[in-house]
Design a protein around this motif. Sequence first.
Motif, PDB file in Angstrom:
ATOM      1  N   PRO A 206       0.814  -1.223   0.000  1.00  0.00           N
ATOM      2  CA  PRO A 206       0.000   0.000   0.000  1.00  0.00           C
ATOM      3  C   PRO A 206       0.843   1.266   0.000  1.00  0.00           C
ATOM      4  O   PRO A 206       0.483   2.259  -0.645  1.00  0.00           O
ATOM      5  CB  PRO A 206      -0.820  -0.143   1.284  1.00  0.00           C
ATOM      6  CG  PRO A 206      -0.933  -1.624   1.496  1.00  0.00           C
ATOM      7  CD  PRO A 206       0.383  -2.185   1.041  1.00  0.00           C
ATOM      8  N   ALA A 207       1.978   1.231   0.709  1.00  0.00           N
ATOM      9  CA  ALA A 207       2.840   2.409   0.752  1.00  0.00           C
ATOM     10  C   ALA A 207       3.400   2.720  -0.639  1.00  0.00           C
ATOM     11  O   ALA A 207       3.477   3.885  -1.047  1.00  0.00           O
ATOM     12  CB  ALA A 207       3.986   2.185   1.741  1.00  0.00           C
ATOM     13  N   ARG A 210       0.652   4.298  -2.736  1.00  0.00           N
ATOM     14  CA  ARG A 210       0.465   5.731  -2.424  1.00  0.00           C
ATOM     15  C   ARG A 210       1.565   6.575  -3.058  1.00  0.00           C
ATOM     16  O   ARG A 210       1.320   7.703  -3.511  1.00  0.00           O
ATOM     17  CB  ARG A 210       0.425   5.927  -0.909  1.00  0.00           C
ATOM     18  CG  ARG A 210      -0.842   5.385  -0.247  1.00  0.00           C
ATOM     19  CD  ARG A 210      -0.947   5.842   1.189  1.00  0.00           C
ATOM     20  NE  ARG A 210       0.077   5.244   2.039  1.00  0.00           N
ATOM     21  CZ  ARG A 210      -0.061   4.087   2.677  1.00  0.00           C
ATOM     22  NH1 ARG A 210      -1.180   3.397   2.559  1.00  0.00           N
ATOM     23  NH2 ARG A 210       0.914   3.619   3.442  1.00  0.00           N
ATOM     24  N   GLU A 211       2.759   6.043  -3.108  1.00  0.00           N
ATOM     25  CA  GLU A 211       3.881   6.759  -3.709  1.00  0.00           C
ATOM     26  C   GLU A 211       3.644   6.977  -5.207  1.00  0.00           C
ATOM     27  O   GLU A 211       3.891   8.062  -5.743  1.00  0.00           O
ATOM     28  CB  GLU A 211       5.157   5.946  -3.483  1.00  0.00           C
ATOM     29  CG  GLU A 211       6.413   6.534  -4.092  1.00  0.00           C
ATOM     30  CD  GLU A 211       7.614   5.612  -3.920  1.00  0.00           C
ATOM     31  OE1 GLU A 211       8.441   5.565  -4.834  1.00  0.00           O
ATOM     32  OE2 GLU A 211       7.685   4.926  -2.869  1.00  0.00           O
ATOM     33  N   VAL A 213       0.671   7.018  -6.774  1.00  0.00           N
ATOM     34  CA  VAL A 213      -0.437   7.958  -6.941  1.00  0.00           C
ATOM     35  C   VAL A 213       0.029   9.392  -6.686  1.00  0.00           C
ATOM     36  O   VAL A 213      -0.386  10.330  -7.380  1.00  0.00           O
ATOM     37  CB  VAL A 213      -1.602   7.580  -6.007  1.00  0.00           C
ATOM     38  CG1 VAL A 213      -2.653   8.683  -5.981  1.00  0.00           C
ATOM     39  CG2 VAL A 213      -2.227   6.263  -6.454  1.00  0.00           C
ATOM     40  N   ALA A 214       0.911   9.571  -5.712  1.00  0.00           N
ATOM     41  CA  ALA A 214       1.404  10.909  -5.387  1.00  0.00           C
ATOM     42  C   ALA A 214       2.161  11.525  -6.561  1.00  0.00           C
ATOM     43  O   ALA A 214       2.075  12.734  -6.810  1.00  0.00           O
ATOM     44  CB  ALA A 214       2.299  10.855  -4.157  1.00  0.00           C
ATOM     45  N   GLU A 217      -0.479  12.677  -9.001  1.00  0.00           N
ATOM     46  CA  GLU A 217      -1.224  13.807  -8.445  1.00  0.00           C
ATOM     47  C   GLU A 217      -0.415  15.090  -8.520  1.00  0.00           C
ATOM     48  O   GLU A 217      -0.964  16.177  -8.768  1.00  0.00           O
ATOM     49  CB  GLU A 217      -1.606  13.518  -7.000  1.00  0.00           C
ATOM     50  CG  GLU A 217      -2.504  14.566  -6.394  1.00  0.00           C
ATOM     51  CD  GLU A 217      -3.023  14.160  -5.031  1.00  0.00           C
ATOM     52  OE1 GLU A 217      -4.000  14.783  -4.571  1.00  0.00           O
ATOM     53  OE2 GLU A 217      -2.475  13.225  -4.424  1.00  0.00           O
ATOM     54  N   PRO A 322      -4.704  10.903 -10.608  1.00  0.00           N
ATOM     55  CA  PRO A 322      -4.444  10.048  -9.448  1.00  0.00           C
ATOM     56  C   PRO A 322      -5.560   9.067  -9.132  1.00  0.00           C
ATOM     57  O   PRO A 322      -5.335   8.089  -8.425  1.00  0.00           O
ATOM     58  CB  PRO A 322      -4.251  11.051  -8.302  1.00  0.00           C
ATOM     59  CG  PRO A 322      -4.914  12.311  -8.767  1.00  0.00           C
ATOM     60  CD  PRO A 322      -4.732  12.331 -10.257  1.00  0.00           C
ATOM     61  N   SER A 323      -6.770   9.290  -9.643  1.00  0.00           N
ATOM     62  CA  SER A 323      -7.856   8.344  -9.357  1.00  0.00           C
ATOM     63  C   SER A 323      -8.069   7.348 -10.498  1.00  0.00           C
ATOM     64  O   SER A 323      -9.067   6.638 -10.541  1.00  0.00           O
ATOM     65  CB  SER A 323      -9.166   9.088  -9.066  1.00  0.00           C
ATOM     66  OG  SER A 323      -9.617   9.799 -10.202  1.00  0.00           O
ATOM     67  N   GLY A 328      -8.516   3.740  -6.615  1.00  0.00           N
ATOM     68  CA  GLY A 328      -8.609   5.196  -6.618  1.00  0.00           C
ATOM     69  C   GLY A 328      -9.940   5.698  -7.106  1.00  0.00           C
ATOM     70  O   GLY A 328     -10.477   6.681  -6.588  1.00  0.00           O
ATOM     71  N   ARG A 331     -12.715   5.556  -4.261  1.00  0.00           N
ATOM     72  CA  ARG A 331     -12.594   6.644  -3.285  1.00  0.00           C
ATOM     73  C   ARG A 331     -12.967   7.975  -3.914  1.00  0.00           C
ATOM     74  O   ARG A 331     -13.618   8.824  -3.281  1.00  0.00           O
ATOM     75  CB  ARG A 331     -11.157   6.694  -2.757  1.00  0.00           C
ATOM     76  CG  ARG A 331     -10.754   5.466  -1.947  1.00  0.00           C
ATOM     77  CD  ARG A 331      -9.271   5.459  -1.665  1.00  0.00           C
ATOM     78  NE  ARG A 331      -8.878   4.304  -0.868  1.00  0.00           N
ATOM     79  CZ  ARG A 331      -7.619   3.904  -0.710  1.00  0.00           C
ATOM     80  NH1 ARG A 331      -6.644   4.571  -1.304  1.00  0.00           N
ATOM     81  NH2 ARG A 331      -7.342   2.850   0.024  1.00  0.00           N
TER      82      ARG A 331
END
Length: 350
Positions: A206-207, A210-211, A213-214, A217, A322-323, A328, A331
Amino acid sequence: MPDTDVVVVGAGQAGLASAYHLRSSGLDFAVLDADAAPGGAWQHRWPTLRMATVHGIFDLPGMHFTPPLPDEPAAEAVPAYFATYESEFGIDVQRPVAVTAVRNAGDGGLLVETDKGTWTTRALINATGTWTRPFVPYYPGQETFHGRQLHTAHYRGPAEFAGKRVVVVGGGTSAVQLLVEIADVAATTTWVTRRPPVFRDGPFTPAYGREVVAKVEARVRAGLPPGSIASATELAWTPQLLEARERGLLRRRPMFDRIVPDGVQWRDGTAQHVDVILWCTGFRPALDHLAPLRLRGPRGGIVVDGTRVVADPRIHLVGYGPSASTVGANRAGRAAVRELRALLAAPAPA
């Protein structure tokens, strides 16, 4: 003209997730989808794409996706899940309805023009994805090539490449999957990428997600066109790719400099005769219908805060930037509905 609070354009993962949350929002809404059947882009994937090689499908809100058999075609399994979802939650998707343009109405609302008439709405959730906009970069001499050129979106399986000399262009998961498939029947295969591909030895945590997606974004917030989630994700060492490495199939060459009538040529003058160029070079967001709203900024992208278009809060882009992933999109659909509910409940300015 049909009139509603929110129009959702697209009924893939992002559109269905948004519709699920709209059901309990108190807002009227309509879901318009250009395809004739449920399934979003998944129904158009190549027949040899099996569930065993799909990155993973995240559950739509409220319904678990029971993993199909590994050998089941993704183009059948995922659309079947989407169809069941629409039925279970009573999501009335109007299809096939192709949205051609979205314009400002004189009363502060929006006009959604389609091939089946025009809807009026107070807000819009755009969930059109990228599948309908395959991207092929231009290289000098491309128009002189005597062989065949096609994109991932038009790939239907390895059989048509039997006995052919094939160049596969691209450094993503689709490129290596198709390269391995085609190598079993082609006379030769060559893999070329602009940058050296990066393979990930560890798990996709998961980490790490997130990296990734960041990174996407950050581009969107800066007003740049979004890179895809796939382009920011390293390649995983699946059993299939480990075997391909042992067979010597993953020997990557740098990108060629130009295309010649009978093949491709590198900057140092070396050339290779090829019959087919397969462009696994990704997609661009399908947003042409939003052009009348003039949402793009000077850097070529649409600036969004979460899913909300900064230049026009009536518009939310779900499954954009990012989605643009299964988790993604879920959410983002929830967040978009929450914001639109607040926006549409606010009193009109005096």
